[in-house]
Motif scaffolding. Structure first.
Motif, short mmCIF file in Angstrom:
data_model
loop_
_atom_site.label_atom_id
_atom_site.label_comp_id
_atom_site.label_asym_id
_atom_site.label_seq_id
_atom_site.Cartn_x
_atom_site.Cartn_y
_atom_site.Cartn_z
N LYS A 119 16.00 -44.72 -4.13
CA LYS A 119 15.72 -46.44 -5.63
C LYS A 119 16.29 -47.32 -4.06
CE LYS A 119 13.53 -44.31 -8.99
NZ LYS A 119 11.83 -44.81 -9.40
N GLN A 120 17.42 -47.00 -4.52
CA GLN A 120 18.57 -48.01 -2.99
C GLN A 120 17.80 -48.22 -2.40
OE1 GLN A 120 21.01 -49.47 -3.94
NE2 GLN A 120 20.34 -51.00 -2.57
N ALA A 121 16.86 -47.48 -1.06
CA ALA A 121 15.94 -47.39 -0.57
C ALA A 121 14.38 -48.65 -0.72
CB ALA A 121 16.02 -46.20 0.72
N GLN A 122 14.28 -48.08 -2.01
CA GLN A 122 13.28 -48.78 -2.76
C GLN A 122 13.88 -50.47 -2.28
OE1 GLN A 122 11.19 -47.43 -5.12
NE2 GLN A 122 10.44 -45.80 -4.31
N LYS A 123 15.16 -50.85 -2.65
CA LYS A 123 15.10 -52.58 -3.21
C LYS A 123 15.86 -52.77 -2.05
CE LYS A 123 16.83 -51.88 -8.08
NZ LYS A 123 18.08 -52.60 -9.09
N THR A 124 15.55 -52.32 -0.76
CA THR A 124 16.45 -52.59 0.49
C THR A 124 14.84 -53.15 0.86
OG1 THR A 124 18.53 -50.87 0.14
CG2 THR A 124 17.65 -52.09 2.39
N GLU A 125 14.01 -51.95 0.91
CA GLU A 125 12.75 -52.58 2.01
C GLU A 125 12.42 -53.67 0.58
OE1 GLU A 125 10.61 -51.38 4.43
OE2 GLU A 125 12.82 -50.19 4.31
N VAL A 126 12.07 -54.09 -0.12
CA VAL A 126 11.70 -55.26 -1.51
C VAL A 126 12.54 -56.16 -0.66
CG1 VAL A 126 11.50 -55.99 -3.47
CG2 VAL A 126 10.98 -53.99 -3.18
N LYS A 128 13.78 -57.01 2.67
CA LYS A 128 13.81 -57.16 3.28
C LYS A 128 12.35 -57.77 3.61
CE LYS A 128 13.71 -53.81 6.71
NZ LYS A 128 13.67 -52.47 6.76
N LEU A 129 11.44 -57.81 2.80
CA LEU A 129 9.69 -58.11 2.52
C LEU A 129 9.87 -59.28 1.73
CD1 LEU A 129 6.94 -57.58 3.50
CD2 LEU A 129 6.37 -56.52 1.84
N LEU A 130 10.94 -59.48 0.91
CA LEU A 130 11.29 -60.46 -0.21
C LEU A 130 11.60 -61.61 0.92
CD1 LEU A 130 11.41 -59.93 -3.28
CD2 LEU A 130 9.50 -60.76 -2.79
N MET A 131 12.42 -61.23 2.03
CA MET A 131 13.11 -62.37 3.01
C MET A 131 11.44 -62.69 4.17
SD MET A 131 16.53 -60.55 3.94
CE MET A 131 17.01 -62.33 4.67
N LEU A 132 10.92 -62.10 4.73
CA LEU A 132 10.03 -62.40 4.94
C LEU A 132 8.43 -63.18 4.46
CD1 LEU A 132 8.94 -58.85 7.14
CD2 LEU A 132 9.56 -61.04 7.81
N LEU A 160 2.25 -55.41 1.46
CA LEU A 160 2.35 -54.78 2.47
C LEU A 160 3.79 -53.57 2.17
CD1 LEU A 160 1.90 -57.85 4.56
CD2 LEU A 160 1.02 -55.97 5.18
N ILE A 161 4.25 -53.63 0.70
CA ILE A 161 5.55 -53.29 0.72
C ILE A 161 4.86 -51.51 1.29
CG2 ILE A 161 4.61 -52.73 -1.41
CD1 ILE A 161 8.51 -53.47 -0.32
#
Length: 236
Positions: A119-126, A128-132, A160-161
């Motif tokens: 769950k934490q890794a998912q939030k990190t990926e989200v 990162k992509l929202l910043m992109l 793309l997530i």
């Protein structure tokens, strides 16, 4: 070698004794890090071709080679798994879930795509992509408070997530004004390059074509012009 190859793809619809040939033997190739635009008049076959390549409907004949495997020979479950893990989709309208925040839209997509992240890794990926896509500051916002351009940015992030290899975009700027259309196309172009993915896009807007690497014009179920092929031919 092309990452995605379409060979002699045909599509015939049968209604009783009447047969209508929608695609009449289409050939094209798609490369990593490139955007290909399909253009043509209504009824030319461009949207049918995109949905067949994306595994959303079946072809009558031909080959669709993705990573060396023929999608046409796969069963529905095999295609479903590839769509969920390897393909991303953006449409004319964002189709965001109205009761989910921007962040939750992407987390839902990760759940659907069956990624193995914590769950934490998912939030990190989200994040990162929202910043992109320039939407990290709006991650707690609901769709009703977003502009049309912001909604499409979220839709692109959602597509793309799960880190797909190919992005299918069907008229992604058709519902936007000229300024926001160019912003969305710049974003798609930049992400295609930076993430080294393949993007196949249907569009009727010629102003979007400068953002692409290859323009393919269709008419009556056939490719009648391939800009990239013609340019390469002239260089020989």
């Amino acid at each position: 070698m092309a990452f995605f190859t379409v060979k002699e793809v045909k599509k015939v619809f049968t209604n009783g004794e009447v047969k209508e040939e929608i695609l009449k033997g289409v050939n094209l190739s798609l490369n990593k890090g490139e955007i290909t635009a399909l253009v043509g008049a209504s009824g030319s076959g461009k949207s049918t071709l995109l949905t067949i390549i994306a595994g959303l409907q079946s072809a009558t004949d031909g080959e669709i080679l993705f990573d060396g495997k023929d999608l046409i020979l796969m069963n529905q479950e095999q295609i479903r798994k590839i769509r969920a893990s390897q393909f991303g989709f953006v449409f004319q309208f964002a189709h965001l879930v109205p009761f989910l925040t921007v962040e939750e839209q992407l987390l839902l997509m990760l759940d659907v795509s069956e990624t193995k992240l914590s769950k934490q890794a998912q939030k990190t990926e989200v994040n990162k992509l929202l910043m992109l896509v320039g939407m990290e500051h709006r991650k707690k916002a609901y769709p009703s408070s977003l502009s049309g351009g912001e909604k499409q940015r979220v839709a692109i992030a959602r597509a793309l997530i799960h880190q797909p290899k190919i992005l299918f975009a069907d008229e992604p700027t058709a519902s936007l004004d000229s300024k926001r259309s160019k912003e969305v196309m710049e974003l798609i172009r930049d992400l295609t390059k930076s993430l080294n993915i393949t993007t196949l896009m249907v569009t009727h807007d010629e102003e979007m074509l400068p953002f692409t690497d290859q323009t393919i014009k269709m008419s009556d179920g056939l490719i009648v012009y391939n800009e990239k092929f013609m340019m390469e031919l002239q260089e020989v």
